[in-house]
Design a protein around this motif. Sequence first.
Motif, short mmCIF file in Angstrom:
data_model
loop_
_atom_site.label_atom_id
_atom_site.label_comp_id
_atom_site.label_asym_id
_atom_site.label_seq_id
_atom_site.Cartn_x
_atom_site.Cartn_y
_atom_site.Cartn_z
N ALA A 151 0.33 -1.19 0.27
CA ALA A 151 0.31 0.27 0.21
C ALA A 151 0.88 1.30 -0.19
N VAL A 152 0.64 2.01 -0.80
CA VAL A 152 0.49 3.31 -0.69
C VAL A 152 0.06 4.30 -0.04
N VAL A 153 0.24 5.75 1.28
CA VAL A 153 -0.70 6.14 1.83
C VAL A 153 -0.38 8.02 1.52
N VAL A 154 -1.49 8.42 1.50
CA VAL A 154 -1.00 9.59 0.99
C VAL A 154 -2.34 10.54 1.40
N GLY A 155 -1.53 11.55 2.07
CA GLY A 155 -2.05 12.30 3.20
C GLY A 155 -1.73 13.91 3.02
N ARG A 156 -2.75 14.81 3.23
CA ARG A 156 -2.28 16.46 2.96
C ARG A 156 -1.50 16.64 4.03
N ARG A 157 -0.95 18.07 3.80
CA ARG A 157 0.31 18.26 4.82
C ARG A 157 -0.01 19.83 4.77
N GLN A 158 0.15 19.97 6.29
CA GLN A 158 -0.11 21.28 5.97
C GLN A 158 1.06 22.33 6.07
N LEU A 159 1.18 23.40 5.78
CA LEU A 159 2.30 24.18 5.25
C LEU A 159 3.33 24.18 6.14
N ARG A 160 2.53 23.99 8.37
CA ARG A 160 3.88 24.21 9.16
C ARG A 160 2.80 23.22 9.89
N ASN A 161 3.57 23.24 10.48
CA ASN A 161 3.47 22.29 11.63
C ASN A 161 2.25 22.77 12.74
N PRO A 162 1.63 22.25 13.31
CA PRO A 162 0.16 23.53 14.16
C PRO A 162 0.73 23.62 15.42
N ILE A 163 1.75 22.90 15.87
CA ILE A 163 2.09 22.77 17.28
C ILE A 163 3.87 23.49 17.57
N ALA A 164 4.50 23.92 16.13
CA ALA A 164 4.98 24.33 16.12
C ALA A 164 4.86 25.99 15.97
N GLN A 165 3.94 26.64 15.08
CA GLN A 165 3.34 27.34 14.92
C GLN A 165 3.08 28.10 15.91
N ALA A 166 2.50 27.01 17.20
CA ALA A 166 1.58 27.48 17.99
C ALA A 166 2.60 28.27 19.14
N LEU A 167 3.96 27.83 19.35
CA LEU A 167 5.04 27.53 20.02
C LEU A 167 5.45 29.43 20.88
N PRO A 168 5.79 30.17 19.14
CA PRO A 168 6.43 31.82 19.87
C PRO A 168 5.10 31.93 20.76
N ARG A 169 4.16 31.62 20.56
CA ARG A 169 2.91 32.68 20.41
C ARG A 169 2.46 31.93 22.01
N TYR A 170 2.44 31.11 22.96
CA TYR A 170 2.18 31.01 24.02
C TYR A 170 3.52 30.03 24.66
N THR A 171 4.92 30.60 24.85
CA THR A 171 6.22 30.56 25.44
C THR A 171 5.70 30.25 26.63
#
Length: 339
Positions: free
Chosen positions: A112-132
């Motif tokens: 099998a080959v599993v294909v998934g959508r990828r967001q341009l940024r990891n949502p956790i990494a995107q939140a880190l600067p805001r929630y230090t």
Amino acid sequence: MKAPATSLPGSRDWCRGLAVLMLALISVGAWADQGDNPGLRLLERIGEQTPQLHYHGILVYRHGGDMETLRIIHRGGAEHERSERFYTLTGIPREVIRKPDEVICILPDAEAVVVGRRQLRNPIAQALPRYTEALQEAYEVTLAGEGRVADRDAQQVLIVPRDDLRYGHRLWIDEAYGLLLRADLLDEHQQVLEQVMFTEVTVVEAVPDAWLEPGISGESFTWVRPADRADAAPEQRRWQVAEVPPGFRLISHRQRQIAGHDPPVEHLHYSDGLASVSVYVSPQAADKVRERAARMGLMGAVRVPRDDFTVTVVGEVPRATLHLFAERLAATGDEGARP
């Protein structure tokens, strides 16, 4: 090529877990400046340097009594340019290609080959600067001496939780490039629960396209693709976790399309800057669902039926934390609930 399929239990979980692991390696340091705390200042420097690096190397991943060895090739640059390829060197051959817009998992054992959508940024990494400030609320971050990993000089950073709701972390960071060389997940006694570590790594000037091409042909395999209906932001949030555990913040709220569930499942994603917890609420009657708990390595899940709906909580946190999120789930109109 075999006809497209819609789901493949187990194999998709392996891809998701491995992708999360690799994201942790390339996005560990995206925190904002924190004054005189040298540990957080070092993590800030990583966030500036690491995403731009081109490198390849060999990783060892230990979890429980199991160990996997992987080769990774990473192309850095702007977010729309970053790509990775990683594949197993031990055990069952498996390969993951992360492109700017999707993830492709090639699984020869399942054909099998599993294909998934990828967001341009990891949502956790995107939140880190805001929630230090939440990170410091939940953890104590300190420098912990020097070390050596993959024949490279490294600085250690120790991240100790201030309560028993999450795990601790010890990071080894390359002194020359700011690349994360080793990451240990720690229990309350600072014993290693899980470890990922480079045994060799080389930083290069560029990564040719050929290095990112899959080494396994999947032309004759079954292709598993995302559902046609994409996730969407709901018109209003019906659910929230009242009295969210200290340090955790609501990062995103979506309607998720999950196989076997129609209408969509409401998904609330919480993070404290390191630990991540997902809460899923589905309209299933309690008499049709049994309460249960499961764990695969450090990733745990609990499912709790509540009247005419079911709440499922998933995260790499202690089981008590999962139950706490499930118990505190409330409708947004309930008295005493707060966002």
